[in-house]
Write a protein that holds these residues in place. Structure first.
Motif, short mmCIF file in Angstrom:
data_model
loop_
_atom_site.label_atom_id
_atom_site.label_comp_id
_atom_site.label_asym_id
_atom_site.label_seq_id
_atom_site.Cartn_x
_atom_site.Cartn_y
_atom_site.Cartn_z
N LEU A 100 -19.26 -18.83 28.64
CA LEU A 100 -20.33 -17.97 28.84
C LEU A 100 -19.83 -16.68 29.02
N ALA A 101 -20.78 -15.67 28.60
CA ALA A 101 -20.30 -14.21 28.58
C ALA A 101 -21.54 -13.27 28.82
N VAL A 102 -21.44 -12.35 29.42
CA VAL A 102 -22.53 -11.15 29.88
C VAL A 102 -22.09 -10.15 28.82
N GLN A 103 -23.07 -9.64 28.22
CA GLN A 103 -22.97 -8.40 27.41
C GLN A 103 -23.63 -7.49 27.78
N VAL A 104 -22.73 -6.39 28.16
CA VAL A 104 -23.70 -4.96 28.32
C VAL A 104 -23.24 -3.89 27.60
N GLY A 105 -24.08 -2.83 27.76
CA GLY A 105 -23.61 -1.80 27.03
C GLY A 105 -24.54 -0.68 26.66
N PRO A 106 -24.21 0.71 26.49
CA PRO A 106 -25.29 1.69 26.02
C PRO A 106 -25.27 1.48 24.51
N GLY A 107 -26.18 2.36 24.22
CA GLY A 107 -26.64 2.23 22.54
C GLY A 107 -27.55 3.40 22.04
N MET A 118 -30.41 3.77 24.53
CA MET A 118 -30.93 2.47 25.18
C MET A 118 -29.61 1.75 25.82
N GLY A 119 -29.90 0.60 26.39
CA GLY A 119 -29.07 -0.18 27.11
C GLY A 119 -29.47 -1.72 26.87
N ARG A 120 -28.18 -2.39 26.84
CA ARG A 120 -28.37 -3.95 26.84
C ARG A 120 -27.90 -4.52 27.88
N LEU A 121 -28.51 -5.70 28.41
CA LEU A 121 -28.03 -6.60 29.14
C LEU A 121 -28.25 -7.98 28.39
N GLY A 122 -27.34 -9.12 28.27
CA GLY A 122 -27.61 -10.26 27.99
C GLY A 122 -26.60 -11.23 28.12
N ALA A 123 -27.06 -12.34 27.65
CA ALA A 123 -25.91 -13.56 28.08
C ALA A 123 -25.68 -14.20 26.65
N VAL A 124 -24.40 -14.74 26.57
CA VAL A 124 -24.03 -15.31 25.26
C VAL A 124 -23.39 -16.71 25.56
N TYR A 125 -23.83 -17.75 24.95
CA TYR A 125 -22.68 -18.93 25.30
C TYR A 125 -21.99 -19.13 24.01
N GLU A 126 -20.64 -19.25 24.08
CA GLU A 126 -19.75 -19.56 22.82
C GLU A 126 -19.24 -20.91 22.92
N PHE A 127 -19.83 -21.50 21.55
CA PHE A 127 -19.39 -22.98 21.58
C PHE A 127 -18.37 -22.94 20.48
N GLU A 128 -17.04 -23.42 20.48
CA GLU A 128 -15.99 -23.36 19.73
C GLU A 128 -16.21 -24.69 18.74
N LEU A 129 -16.09 -24.35 17.64
CA LEU A 129 -16.36 -25.30 16.43
C LEU A 129 -14.95 -25.84 15.57
N GLY A 130 -13.86 -25.07 16.17
CA GLY A 130 -12.51 -25.26 15.65
C GLY A 130 -12.25 -24.33 14.51
N ASN A 131 -10.86 -24.39 14.31
CA ASN A 131 -10.54 -23.43 13.35
C ASN A 131 -10.68 -21.95 13.48
N GLY A 132 -11.07 -21.62 14.80
CA GLY A 132 -11.53 -20.22 15.11
C GLY A 132 -13.00 -20.09 14.99
N MET A 133 -13.80 -20.92 14.49
CA MET A 133 -15.07 -20.94 14.14
C MET A 133 -15.94 -20.96 15.64
N THR A 134 -17.09 -20.15 15.66
CA THR A 134 -17.94 -20.28 17.04
C THR A 134 -19.32 -20.35 16.63
#
Length: 160
Positions: A100-107, A118-134
């Protein structure tokens, strides 16, 4: 309607926290062998409530993981169709829990021949699939001088 989208973002954070509670503590988000870089192709949609429009959105997300907690990078997205806008964001990813990550930043958003801060506020949930893939479902709220937008979708990525 803005309150509804903020509620969805809050629900996303809660869901990620519950999923993390079931995972074992102490596991790293990115293994050493995979390296600190992560590049993703983002496929989703952008919804602008003021215009009552939703557009197919395609983008690229790059992150350099400074530590287990923090990554920095950029996001470049384009919303097609009636919206026809491009967004460039300097992003910080704050990794709260496993996946789980929160992503923030200007743009800057480029639309209708104009530029909007503009600005961004969001959420990302990263599932690891193996071999570095997500695989990462995500939900973001973009606020700007022009029109606010909700960006949703999923990203397929690789750590290296």
């Amino acid at each position: 309607m803005r309150g509804l989208w903020l509620g969805i973002i809050a629900l996303t954070f809660g869901t990620g926290s519950a999923a993390h509670a079931q995972e074992s503590a102490g596991e790293g988000i990115v293994e050493e062998a995979e390296g600190p870089h992560h590049l993703s192709l983002v496929i989703g949609g952008t919804h602008v409530d003021q215009a009552d429009e939703t557009a197919f959105t395609l983008g690229v997300d790059y992150e350099y993981r400074i530590s287990e907690l923090l990554g920095v990078g950029f996001v470049a997205e384009h919303a097609f169709g009636e919206l026809d806008s491009t967004t460039l964001i300097a992003a910080a990813d704050i990794h709260l829990f496993e996946g789980l990550a929160v992503q923030v930043g200007p743009g800057v958003e480029f639309a209708e021949g104009e530029e909007f801060l503009m600005g961004r506020l969001g959420a990302v949930y990263e599932f690891e699939l193996g071999n570095g893939m997500t695989l990462s479902p995500q939900l973001h709220y973009d606020f700007s001088e022009g029109e606010d937008a909700v960006v949703f979708g999923a990203a397929i990525g690789r750590a290296f």
